[in-house]
Enzyme design. Structure first.
Site, PDB file in Angstrom:
ATOM      1  CB  SER A   2      -0.801  -0.065   1.265  1.00 56.30           C
ATOM      2  OG  SER A   2      -1.720   1.260   1.290  1.00 56.30           O
ATOM      3  CB  CYS A   3       1.815   3.833  -1.936  1.00 62.89           C
ATOM      4  SG  CYS A   3       1.136   3.742  -3.290  1.00 62.89           S
ATOM      5  CD  GLN A   4      -1.449  10.223   0.228  1.00 65.14           C
ATOM      6  OE1 GLN A   4      -0.993   9.498   1.071  1.00 65.14           O
ATOM      7  NE2 GLN A   4      -2.071  10.978   0.092  1.00 65.14           N
TER       8      GLN A   4
END
Length: 398
Positions: free
Chosen positions: A154-156
């Protein structure tokens, strides 16, 4: 949706425009040159990314990889995605390992997804080449194996996880799944977010940037100056009061522990905590009676946008160490005020939020400037107290 090829960056990596909006470094398969397609995340965050491998061994060969790295299963679309609902269920059942590739400062500002671990994107490829013991020691959780099917990235917004996946899939991590919606999707669905406390942030910063030797955390380089400054920046940004007490300034314990002898390490007084801070009230009084030399380390354009603190001088951070190596005459000519002496106790540093002054202090402390004090609240604290600001030519606001 309209996609248009703009330019070829390198073999298999291209710049695309989606609905006339450029998306940089979007890699996609073209004539068998690339093994993976980068996800194009558009405003609505509906990814249209898919690649089906018909012959994994041939695909590996086309990319110059050994055939044993062809971990992909024929007919399967890669990378494999995971929905919000699947992720929530997996986290609730402790059946997933969720890795957030954002920077630690982003996690501090926004909070992190529950039960997630952090391996920042710039470290990602190197991290997955560490031994299991080194990985666990540095990141605080067991290193996933290529065979694991429960790992999720996951990231932004879903962009960086594609880069992370591309970095490790040649090592056999094809089964790692991507939460394309990432933080923005999680937040929009009102998923819970965890705010780290100061102790957790400190430990993770240490694991990420330092190394454990025996039972002692040490910087990875011989001097440790850059790594120390990086940790201080993270701690200051989290509101952690940084303190370091030297047991014997004359011996220079810190310098000897770093494996380097600083000629001015003995400028510290035993029992004193460094760097020394200064509060708003004391700074304001010192400026009123002209007993303080206040140096702002922000860039000139920042001062023009916001205005400057009254009676402050400007020495931008990129020039800071060089500036304090100038002769008094050169310093005065370039910066318009008298160069402070190492013995001066009235010098105060400020910036925007209190982070850059730690880097500035770290740059000049080996020159003997231990007594320089830091206004940790800096511009943001000054403005929040409605204290006066002086326009700088070109200021947008006073």
């Amino acid at each position: 949706m309209r996609c248009k090829l703009i330019a070829r960056i390198r073999p298999g990596v291209y710049l695309l425009a989606v609905n006339e909006t450029p998306h940089s470094l979007a890699a996609f398969r073209k004539d068998g040159l690339a093994a993976a397609i980068a996800l194009l995340v558009i405003a609505c965050r509906n990814p249209t990314f898919a690649q089906s491998v018909e012959d994994p061994a041939k695909e590996a060969k086309d990319e110059g990889l050994p055939a044993e790295n062809s971990c992909r299963i024929p007919g399967v679309t890669y990378p494999i995605g995971i929905t919000y609902e699947e992720l929530v269920a997996g986290l609730d059942a402790d059946a997933l390992v969720l890795i957030d590739v954002r920077d630690p400062l982003e996690l501090r500002e926004t909070g992190k997804l529950p039960k997630s671990h952090n391996v920042p994107l710039p470290e990602f490829e190197t991290a997955f080449q560490l031994s299991p013991e080194e990985f666990t020691e540095k990141y605080g959780f067991p290193k996933p194996t290529p065979q694991d099917e429960n790992v999720v990235l996951s990231c932004q917004s879903g962009c960086r996880i594609v880069t992370a996946w591309e970095a490790i899939q040649p090592f056999g991590y094809c089964r790692v799944r991507l939460y394309y919606g990432s933080f923005l999707d999680w937040e929009s669905r009102h998923g819970p977010l965890i705010k780290e406390n100061k102790e957790e942030l400190f430990l993770r910063s240490m694991r990420s940037r330092w190394k454990l030797v025996g039972h002692k955390w040490l910087p990875p380089s011989s001097s440790g100056k850059t790594e120390l400054a990086a940790v201080l920046v993270v701690l200051a940004g989290a509101g952690v009061s940084f303190s370091m007490t030297i047991r014997d300034g004359a011996r220079g314990d810190l310098a000897s522990e770093d494996g380097e002898s600083f000629k001015n390490a003995s400028c510290r007084i035993p029992g004193i905590t460094y760097p020394i801070g200064i509060e708003f009230e004391e700074l304001a009084e010192g400026l009123l009676n002209d007993s303080v030399v206040l140096i702002d380390v922000r860039n000139r354009w920042e001062l023009e946008e916001t205005g400057k603190l009254p009676k402050s001088q400007n020495v931008p951070l990129p020039e800071f160490e060089t500036a304090f190596n100038l002769s008094p005459e050169e310093f005065l000519k370039k910066y318009g005020f008298i160069k402070p002496e190492p013995e001066d106790e009235n010098v105060v540093l400020t910036c925007r939020s209190g982070r850059r002054i730690l880097l500035a202090w770290d740059a000049i402390e080996p020159l003997g400037y231990c007594k320089v004090r830091l206004y940790f609240g800096s511009y943001l604290d000054w403005k929040a107290r409605s204290a006066p600001l002086i326009p700088v030519p070109g200021s947008l606001e006073p």
